[in-house]
Write an enzyme that holds these catalytic residues in place. Sequence first.
Site, PDB file in Angstrom:
ATOM      1  N   GLU A  46       0.822  -1.202   0.000  1.00 16.93           N
ATOM      2  CA  GLU A  46       0.000   0.000   0.000  1.00 16.93           C
ATOM      3  C   GLU A  46       0.863   1.262   0.000  1.00 16.93           C
ATOM      4  OE1 GLU A  46      -2.224  -2.921   2.788  1.00 16.93           O
ATOM      5  OE2 GLU A  46      -0.193  -2.609   2.024  1.00 16.93           O
ATOM      6  N   CYS A  69      -2.516  -3.288   7.326  1.00 22.29           N
ATOM      7  CA  CYS A  69      -2.074  -3.459   8.715  1.00 22.29           C
ATOM      8  C   CYS A  69      -2.536  -2.291   9.578  1.00 22.29           C
ATOM      9  CB  CYS A  69      -0.563  -3.618   8.778  1.00 22.29           C
ATOM     10  SG  CYS A  69       0.386  -2.186   8.225  1.00 22.29           S
ATOM     11  N   TRP A 165      20.616 -36.031 -16.490  1.00 22.89           N
ATOM     12  CA  TRP A 165      19.450 -35.348 -15.939  1.00 22.89           C
ATOM     13  C   TRP A 165      18.234 -36.198 -16.210  1.00 22.89           C
ATOM     14  CZ3 TRP A 165      20.358 -31.270 -12.937  1.00 22.89           C
ATOM     15  CH2 TRP A 165      21.522 -30.536 -13.151  1.00 22.89           C
TER      16      TRP A 165
END
Length: 316
Positions: A46, A69, A165
Amino acid sequence: MAAALALAERGRGTTAPSPCVGCILVKHGRVIGRGWSQPGGRPHAEAMALAQAGDAARGATAYVTLEPCAHDSPHGPRCSRLLIEAGVARVVAAVGDPDPRTDGSGFAVLRAAGIAVETGVMADEARRAMPGFLMRQREGRPFVTLKLATSLDGKIGLPSGESRWITGPQARAHGHLERARHEMILVGRGTLAADAPALDVRLPGLEARSPRRAVLTSGPAPQGWETVAAPEAIGGLAKVDHLLVEGGAGAASSFLAADLVDRLLLYRAPILIGTGRAALGDIGLGSLAEAHGRWTLTDARALGSDRLEVYERVRH
């Protein structure tokens, strides 16, 4: 809100112990400010969006993925007060903040100041975007993702131990992106000894997002590594809200047996190995019935010739 959630994802793995939040300010149908939680948690989303919007924020609507908050912090001001001082007319939030320092009081402060508040917009998506923060608040531990890269028949290597891999380059690149979204990555002691893995992020531009490295052992760790004595000890990891367990079979089985895996990344290559190293050992199941109903598929996609399936643990 979907755009705010996309912004929030930018901070995932860098904001703990704060949540990764996104915020978008809209006025007269135009976006005038964007923000997301910065590394370490501050500035909050914010605050970043309001700073970008400046005076234009007066009368705007703020779309934010978590309740603003309402508690003071030595690291920055409370976002509910910033929104009030900026003159925002409306706040649309996805979910409330379970932190007891806020937990509804952020919405109450906004409403008391005459700001219209709407909640619950894309709430499920928001919870999925900040699982580590919510798990830490609810259970006091990180959200755990287990990565498995296997053949079609569930093997992670040849009998000789050869495993590089199993999957192709696209799947490995996706795995590196997942590393960048976690504060810590963990392997077993055997994997550390056999492979000496770097566990870094090797994607251009994201090298700095390499997570902290940990080994599952009660003994000492090499320099630059941390130790986790047991899966049940992960609650004590500081500033770790997202933990990635990457290998090997012993570590994976230990976390599954302790029922501490919340999300499963299953990369499967279109190969058959036959006799080889199994992806898992004993995970503590007493009967086949116990295996059913535990996992739900949330995503599936092709990565080159490989297949990725994402499962989440079903918890009631």
